[in-house]
Scaffold this motif. Structure first.
Motif, PDB file in Angstrom:
ATOM      1  N   LEU A   1       0.838  -1.196   0.000  1.00 23.59           N
ATOM      2  CA  LEU A   1       0.000   0.000   0.000  1.00 23.59           C
ATOM      3  C   LEU A   1       0.875   1.249   0.000  1.00 23.59           C
ATOM      4  CD1 LEU A   1      -2.617  -1.156   2.642  1.00 23.59           C
ATOM      5  CD2 LEU A   1      -2.790  -1.279   0.159  1.00 23.59           C
ATOM      6  N   LYS A   2       0.317   2.345  -0.504  1.00 23.98           N
ATOM      7  CA  LYS A   2       1.039   3.612  -0.571  1.00 23.98           C
ATOM      8  C   LYS A   2       0.210   4.697   0.093  1.00 23.98           C
ATOM      9  CE  LYS A   2       2.925   6.975  -3.760  1.00 23.98           C
ATOM     10  NZ  LYS A   2       3.093   7.376  -5.142  1.00 23.98           N
ATOM     11  N   LYS A   3       0.853   5.487   0.943  1.00 25.77           N
ATOM     12  CA  LYS A   3       0.172   6.589   1.622  1.00 25.77           C
ATOM     13  C   LYS A   3       0.045   7.756   0.645  1.00 25.77           C
ATOM     14  CE  LYS A   3       0.433   9.494   5.712  1.00 25.77           C
ATOM     15  NZ  LYS A   3       1.192   9.783   6.941  1.00 25.77           N
ATOM     16  N   THR A   4      -1.178   8.267   0.514  1.00 25.81           N
ATOM     17  CA  THR A   4      -1.452   9.349  -0.423  1.00 25.81           C
ATOM     18  C   THR A   4      -2.432  10.331   0.203  1.00 25.81           C
ATOM     19  OG1 THR A   4      -1.229   7.776  -2.236  1.00 25.81           O
ATOM     20  CG2 THR A   4      -2.267   9.843  -2.757  1.00 25.81           C
ATOM     21  N   THR A   5      -2.231  11.604  -0.051  1.00 24.11           N
ATOM     22  CA  THR A   5      -3.175  12.631   0.385  1.00 24.11           C
ATOM     23  C   THR A   5      -3.911  13.138  -0.842  1.00 24.11           C
ATOM     24  OG1 THR A   5      -1.735  13.293   2.196  1.00 24.11           O
ATOM     25  CG2 THR A   5      -3.411  14.874   1.507  1.00 24.11           C
ATOM     26  N   VAL A   6      -5.229  13.173  -0.754  1.00 28.75           N
ATOM     27  CA  VAL A   6      -6.054  13.606  -1.880  1.00 28.75           C
ATOM     28  C   VAL A   6      -7.092  14.595  -1.371  1.00 28.75           C
ATOM     29  CG1 VAL A   6      -7.663  12.851  -3.665  1.00 28.75           C
ATOM     30  CG2 VAL A   6      -5.789  11.360  -2.988  1.00 28.75           C
ATOM     31  N   TRP A   7      -7.231  15.708  -2.071  1.00 27.45           N
ATOM     32  CA  TRP A   7      -8.280  16.671  -1.756  1.00 27.45           C
ATOM     33  C   TRP A   7      -9.485  16.341  -2.622  1.00 27.45           C
ATOM     34  CZ3 TRP A   7      -8.015  20.157   2.107  1.00 27.45           C
ATOM     35  CH2 TRP A   7      -6.772  20.362   2.685  1.00 27.45           C
ATOM     36  N   LEU A   8     -10.655  16.213  -1.993  1.00 29.62           N
ATOM     37  CA  LEU A   8     -11.846  15.834  -2.734  1.00 29.62           C
ATOM     38  C   LEU A   8     -13.059  16.560  -2.186  1.00 29.62           C
ATOM     39  CD1 LEU A   8     -13.396  13.416  -0.772  1.00 29.62           C
ATOM     40  CD2 LEU A   8     -11.208  12.418  -1.348  1.00 29.62           C
TER      41      LEU A   8
END
Length: 62
Positions: free
Chosen positions: A16-23
């Motif tokens: 798994l990869k840590k990702t920040t997403v604005w939604l």
């Protein structure tokens, strides 16, 4: 190594990869559910389709 670093290393080891997403706020519950599904069902592929809220028609995402 801190507790959080151990946790992140464990997830990274699972591929798994840590990702920040604005939604958009109103889409958060659906997107979280989708992401959790794909996290737990790696044998499934996402089909990139979106529904237009105004026309209710599906649109393929390129």
């Amino acid at each position: 190594m801190t507790k959080n670093q151990k946790y992140e290393a464990k997830l990274k080891a699972q591929g798994l990869k840590k990702t920040t997403v604005w939604l958009p706020e109103e889409l958060e519950p659906e997107l979280k559910e989708l992401l959790e599904f794909f996290k737990n069902n790696k044998h499934c592929d996402p089909v990139l389709v979106a529904r237009n809220r105004e026309t209710n028609k599906f649109t393929k995402i390129s």
